[in-house]
Design an enzyme around this catalytic site. Sequence first.
Site, PDB file in Angstrom:
ATOM      1  N   LYS A   1       0.873  -1.183   0.000  1.00  0.00           N
ATOM      2  CA  LYS A   1       0.000   0.000   0.000  1.00  0.00           C
ATOM      3  C   LYS A   1       0.903   1.224   0.000  1.00  0.00           C
ATOM      4  CE  LYS A   1      -1.988   2.870   3.020  1.00  0.00           C
ATOM      5  NZ  LYS A   1      -1.973   4.036   2.130  1.00  0.00           N
ATOM      6  N   GLY A  49       6.561   5.201   8.361  1.00  0.00           N
ATOM      7  CA  GLY A  49       5.675   6.359   8.481  1.00  0.00           C
ATOM      8  C   GLY A  49       5.834   7.024   9.827  1.00  0.00           C
ATOM      9  N   SER A  50       4.790   7.700  10.255  1.00  0.00           N
ATOM     10  CA  SER A  50       4.881   8.506  11.475  1.00  0.00           C
ATOM     11  C   SER A  50       4.796   7.632  12.721  1.00  0.00           C
ATOM     12  CB  SER A  50       3.744   9.531  11.483  1.00  0.00           C
ATOM     13  OG  SER A  50       2.507   8.841  11.523  1.00  0.00           O
ATOM     14  N   VAL A 103       1.015   6.795  13.744  1.00  0.00           N
ATOM     15  CA  VAL A 103       0.364   5.691  13.027  1.00  0.00           C
ATOM     16  C   VAL A 103       1.103   4.383  13.324  1.00  0.00           C
ATOM     17  CG1 VAL A 103      -0.262   4.805  10.748  1.00  0.00           C
ATOM     18  CG2 VAL A 103      -0.522   7.232  11.240  1.00  0.00           C
ATOM     19  N   GLY A 104       2.424   4.454  13.435  1.00  0.00           N
ATOM     20  CA  GLY A 104       3.222   3.257  13.711  1.00  0.00           C
ATOM     21  C   GLY A 104       2.778   2.558  14.991  1.00  0.00           C
ATOM     22  N   GLU A 154       9.590   1.564  10.774  1.00  0.00           N
ATOM     23  CA  GLU A 154      10.600   2.583  10.443  1.00  0.00           C
ATOM     24  C   GLU A 154       9.881   3.918  10.599  1.00  0.00           C
ATOM     25  OE1 GLU A 154      13.711   1.719   9.186  1.00  0.00           O
ATOM     26  OE2 GLU A 154      13.210  -0.406   9.225  1.00  0.00           O
ATOM     27  N   CYS A 188      13.223  11.518   6.937  1.00  0.00           N
ATOM     28  CA  CYS A 188      13.072  11.101   8.335  1.00  0.00           C
ATOM     29  C   CYS A 188      14.355  11.279   9.130  1.00  0.00           C
ATOM     30  CB  CYS A 188      12.627   9.645   8.392  1.00  0.00           C
ATOM     31  SG  CYS A 188      13.668   8.586   7.377  1.00  0.00           S
ATOM     32  N   GLU A 204       9.076  16.627  15.204  1.00  0.00           N
ATOM     33  CA  GLU A 204       9.421  16.446  13.789  1.00  0.00           C
ATOM     34  C   GLU A 204       8.537  17.362  12.942  1.00  0.00           C
ATOM     35  OE1 GLU A 204       8.270  12.748  11.817  1.00  0.00           O
ATOM     36  OE2 GLU A 204      10.233  12.698  10.853  1.00  0.00           O
TER      37      GLU A 204
HETATM   38  P1  NAD Z   1       1.812   8.484   8.006  1.00  0.00           P
HETATM   39  O1  NAD Z   1       2.139   7.680   9.210  1.00  0.00           O
HETATM   40  O2  NAD Z   1       0.741   9.495   8.107  1.00  0.00           O
HETATM   41  O3  NAD Z   1       1.377   7.512   6.808  1.00  0.00           O
HETATM   42  C1  NAD Z   1       2.208   6.451   6.379  1.00  0.00           C
HETATM   43  C2  NAD Z   1       1.350   5.410   5.669  1.00  0.00           C
HETATM   44  O4  NAD Z   1       0.457   4.834   6.620  1.00  0.00           O
HETATM   45  C3  NAD Z   1       0.492   5.959   4.537  1.00  0.00           C
HETATM   46  O5  NAD Z   1       0.484   5.015   3.477  1.00  0.00           O
HETATM   47  C4  NAD Z   1      -0.886   6.057   5.177  1.00  0.00           C
HETATM   48  O6  NAD Z   1      -1.956   5.951   4.254  1.00  0.00           O
HETATM   49  C5  NAD Z   1      -0.869   4.848   6.091  1.00  0.00           C
HETATM   50  N1  NAD Z   1      -1.799   4.912   7.228  1.00  0.00           N
HETATM   51  C6  NAD Z   1      -2.229   6.016   7.892  1.00  0.00           C
HETATM   52  N2  NAD Z   1      -3.049   5.644   8.899  1.00  0.00           N
HETATM   53  C7  NAD Z   1      -3.126   4.288   8.875  1.00  0.00           C
HETATM   54  C8  NAD Z   1      -3.802   3.323   9.683  1.00  0.00           C
HETATM   55  N3  NAD Z   1      -4.553   3.669  10.723  1.00  0.00           N
HETATM   56  N4  NAD Z   1      -3.650   2.009   9.381  1.00  0.00           N
HETATM   57  C9  NAD Z   1      -2.869   1.629   8.345  1.00  0.00           C
HETATM   58  N5  NAD Z   1      -2.203   2.493   7.546  1.00  0.00           N
HETATM   59  C10 NAD Z   1      -2.319   3.813   7.813  1.00  0.00           C
HETATM   60  O7  NAD Z   1       3.196   9.119   7.526  1.00  0.00           O
HETATM   61  P2  NAD Z   1       3.453  10.139   6.323  1.00  0.00           P
HETATM   62  O8  NAD Z   1       2.958  11.481   6.724  1.00  0.00           O
HETATM   63  O9  NAD Z   1       2.984   9.533   5.053  1.00  0.00           O
HETATM   64  O10 NAD Z   1       5.068  10.130   6.262  1.00  0.00           O
HETATM   65  C11 NAD Z   1       5.877  10.915   7.051  1.00  0.00           C
HETATM   66  C12 NAD Z   1       6.446  10.114   8.219  1.00  0.00           C
HETATM   67  O11 NAD Z   1       7.175   8.978   7.744  1.00  0.00           O
HETATM   68  C13 NAD Z   1       7.446  10.935   9.004  1.00  0.00           C
HETATM   69  O12 NAD Z   1       7.229  10.748  10.385  1.00  0.00           O
HETATM   70  C14 NAD Z   1       8.784  10.332   8.584  1.00  0.00           C
HETATM   71  O13 NAD Z   1       9.832  10.546   9.493  1.00  0.00           O
HETATM   72  C15 NAD Z   1       8.438   8.898   8.431  1.00  0.00           C
HETATM   73  N6  NAD Z   1       9.441   8.171   7.616  1.00  0.00           N
HETATM   74  C16 NAD Z   1      10.323   7.325   8.244  1.00  0.00           C
HETATM   75  C17 NAD Z   1      11.316   6.668   7.503  1.00  0.00           C
HETATM   76  C18 NAD Z   1      12.326   5.747   8.157  1.00  0.00           C
HETATM   77  O14 NAD Z   1      13.049   5.050   7.441  1.00  0.00           O
HETATM   78  N7  NAD Z   1      12.434   5.708   9.477  1.00  0.00           N
HETATM   79  C19 NAD Z   1      11.396   6.872   6.123  1.00  0.00           C
HETATM   80  C20 NAD Z   1      10.479   7.739   5.528  1.00  0.00           C
HETATM   81  C21 NAD Z   1       9.511   8.386   6.287  1.00  0.00           C
END
Ligand code: NAD
Length: 491
Positions: free
Chosen positions: A184, A237-238, A241-242, A259, A293, A393
């Site tokens: 996804k 992701g964030s 959400v993580g 991550e 990130c 962040e």
């Molecule tokens: P986000 O957490 O909002 O979304 C990430 C993904 O999760 C998207 O595909 C989103 O649709 C999905 N999502 C959202 N809510 C969900 C749920 N309840 N259940 C399942 N999936 C869900 O993050 P973002 O705003 O897209 O990205 C930015 C974040 O990603 C920043 O915090 C950044 O630091 C982090 N990031 C980390 C790394 C790493 O390697 N550590 C790399 C890139 C980005």
Amino acid sequence: MFDSLTTQARDFLNQPIPQFINGEWRESDETIDVIDPSSGSKVATVAKGNQNDINLAIEAADEAFKTWSKLTPQKRADYLQKLADKMEENTKTLAQLEAIDVGKAFVNAEGFDIPFGIECARYYADFATKAVYDKQLDLTDIEARVHKTPYGACGFIFPWNFPFDLFMWNVMPALAAGNTAVIKPAELTPLTTLYVCKLAKEVGIPDGVINVVVGTGKSVGIPLIEHPKTRRLSFTGSPQVGKQIASMCGQRPIPCKLELGGKGAAVVFDDADIDNAVTQLAGAITLNSGQVCCTATRWLIHENIYDIFVEKVTETLRNTVIGPGMDPNTEMGPVVSQTQQDTILGYLDKGLKEGATQILEGGKISIKDHDGGYYVAPYLLEGLPQNICFREEIFGPTAFLVKFKDEAEAIELVNCLEYGLANSVFSSDLTRCNRVAEQMVAGNSWINAHNVFAYGLPYSGINLSGVGGGVNSPETFYDYLRDLTIARPLA
Ligand code: NAD
């Protein structure tokens, strides 16, 4: 500006883009508009998936696993190398799609994102042929071994900042290890992920090995995690959400690699090569418009060199060429969306209200002929480490500067947050660099540079920045294999 698009990119964007399930393109009743952040205009329409699409994708991945996992590592490697060759032939198209989708500078996408992602496919294809899949155990009266075997259909959920590289870094080791994938991508940036499906089909990757369903977290992400045949999950992701995803995976339970976000610090001592520190740190917050990130957004500068460092870094940042991603002269593109622009500007307001001083004035700007784009000029703040802009962040072209007096104070400032992704230290004293690097609580400490990536160099976060096998290393590959012990009593 889109006159320069390759025929392949133009053809791909010119029709509604379906989902890719079991080797077939599948339409959907609902669609998502893909917006070019450089202009704010719609550039493509993508099918929006739902629970039913996820069910089909997981069933396809589960079925494909039965044969893909039985191939020899060499045979899987051959498929991935063919895909890498095909992606290489299509570098320009992939870089254009990535630049249009994310807003990133085309020169960076073509020079870094795409070739570096392709190298990942080759690294894991090669690694799979040399990996150790069986380890004999030296036990009394039992003949035993630990056999490494893939999990099955794996789920992948990605953010929008590096769609192509995140796909490669996470999915390639999983496939090389014998798993299959349901991906996804972020709903904002699905283009290169879907284009790779087209290339995978062309090189004959078996149906069901790679499946892509585009949609929101609610419509696609949650069903992907909850499906009983999803055998493990990788989330980037964030942290917010993580945490939710980790608890959903805990209910199943299935392994979950996280991550997450970061708030990296850079410590610049008074014996550092200041010009290098300036280049590295200005580069860190302008790369991908600061939407990285692991970037350095807390700059801890020794008091003896603070003024000269500020003078040089503000000069460098003022000279950064900001413009549409597809313009070959652009060094920094827009941020990914109106929402992200609002978030970054909101932090500037909050930081100032909490008493920070703006030492480089930046913020929202317009670019001639691209009025609808989401442009933010870099801004630098200075002040106290209690400030919200030091602690949270922001994910934009900005950093917060704090002066320090000595090593102990610098280390305390680095480690005062829950994030633990990546930090750096700048000094000509390498003994000191290594001593400080070891005391930074994070997955990665870099010396006299920020953002150091290579295949074979593990990259991962701890605490609020993640948990699991990370990316880019042998550990990542082995993380996509589970242990199975096989034992026979001898007596
Ligand atoms: P986000 O957490 O909002 O979304 C990430 C993904 O999760 C998207 O595909 C989103 O649709 C999905 N999502 C959202 N809510 C969900 C749920 N309840 N259940 C399942 N999936 C869900 O993050 P973002 O705003 O897209 O990205 C930015 C974040 O990603 C920043 O915090 C950044 O630091 C982090 N990031 C980390 C790394 C790493 O390697 N550590 C790399 C890139 C980005």
